[in-house]
Design an enzyme around this catalytic site. Structure first.
Site, PDB file in Angstrom:
ATOM      1  N   LYS A 138       0.844  -1.201   0.000  1.00 14.81           N
ATOM      2  CA  LYS A 138       0.000   0.000   0.000  1.00 14.81           C
ATOM      3  C   LYS A 138       0.881   1.253   0.000  1.00 14.81           C
ATOM      4  CE  LYS A 138      -1.721   2.335   3.311  1.00 14.81           C
ATOM      5  NZ  LYS A 138      -2.375   2.875   4.500  1.00 14.81           N
ATOM      6  N   ASP A 174      -6.095   0.341  -0.091  1.00 16.43           N
ATOM      7  CA  ASP A 174      -6.189   0.309   1.373  1.00 16.43           C
ATOM      8  C   ASP A 174      -7.543  -0.313   1.738  1.00 16.43           C
ATOM      9  OD1 ASP A 174      -8.074   2.189   0.822  1.00 16.43           O
ATOM     10  OD2 ASP A 174      -7.493   3.523   2.447  1.00 16.43           O
TER      11      ASP A 174
END
Ligand code: SF4
Length: 216
Positions: free
Chosen positions: A118, A137
């Protein structure tokens, strides 16, 4: 995505996007702010990043801070003790292994302490202008599944499924659009479906209860 582009206009943008814009896409500050943002509310990330960057804005100056001082500056972000260790270690490694510059590839970014896909994807998109990455996310994972774009169990699975499901031109924008929508409308619990610009095309997979309509 076109509907979302219009709908997010005027809503608060995610903290790291704002920091990236304010700091002219400085890769180091984008990296550190993204590390601080994990499992932390945007307002807390924004104030912790600004306290830290007021004291140190480069890998060299940040590496000189003690872990205790970094902890003090970034508190109360989640896991501030671990994050202080990772921030200091990351600064050291950027200096010793990468000549003081934030790496520009996924493979190298993933070797830094505390950096997962991420964070690496967001740094590549926001600081290195990559058009080849999707940053996933929890908001992107949840909303992509509710919309039926993917059927996945983890954010990593969602990232890989989205490369197949989403038109390439939208890849760098998916995070901005869905995180903003997730913070304001398609919330984790009680999403505001009656107010959503996607309500007529969204199968609302897994949604059992919706939030109350807010007037005005
Ligand atoms: S209609 Fe509901 S579940 Fe679908 S994207 Fe909008 S808020 Fe989320």
């Amino acid at each position: 995505m076109r509907r979302l582009a219009k709908a997010i206009d005027g809503l608060d943008e995610p903290a790291v996007e704002k920091i990236a814009r304010d700091q002219k896409e400085d890769p180091f500050q984008v990296l550190i702010a993204t590390m601080l943002s994990a499992q932390t509310k945007d307002a807390v990330t924004a104030s912790a990043s600004s306290r830290l960057f007021r004291v140190a804005r480069t890998p060299g100056s940040m590496a000189k801070l003690s872990e205790a001082r970094i902890e003090e500056l970034i508190y109360p972000v989640s896991f501030y003790r671990n994050k202080a260790v990772h921030v200091k270690d990351t600064c050291r490694q950027i200096l010793t292994r990468f000549g003081g510059r934030v790496p520009t590839t996924m493979e190298e970014l993933l070797t830094l302490p505390g950096v997962g896909r991420k964070t690496a994807n967001l740094v590549l998109i926001l600081a290195h202008a990559s058009r080849k990455n999707i940053c996933v996310d929890t908001h992107v994972h949840r909303i992509s599944n509710r919309l039926g774009w993917v059927q996945t169990r983890t954010p990593d699975e969602t990232e890989h499924a989205l490369y197949l499901a989403a038109p390439r031109r939208f890849w760098p924008l998916i995070n901005l659009y869905l995180v903003t929508w997730g913070q304001n409308v398609c919330r984790p619990v009680y999403p505001l479906c009656p107010q959503c610009v996607l309500v007529d095309i969204c199968p609302r997979i897994g949604v059992t209860k919706v939030g109350k309509l807010v007037k005005g």
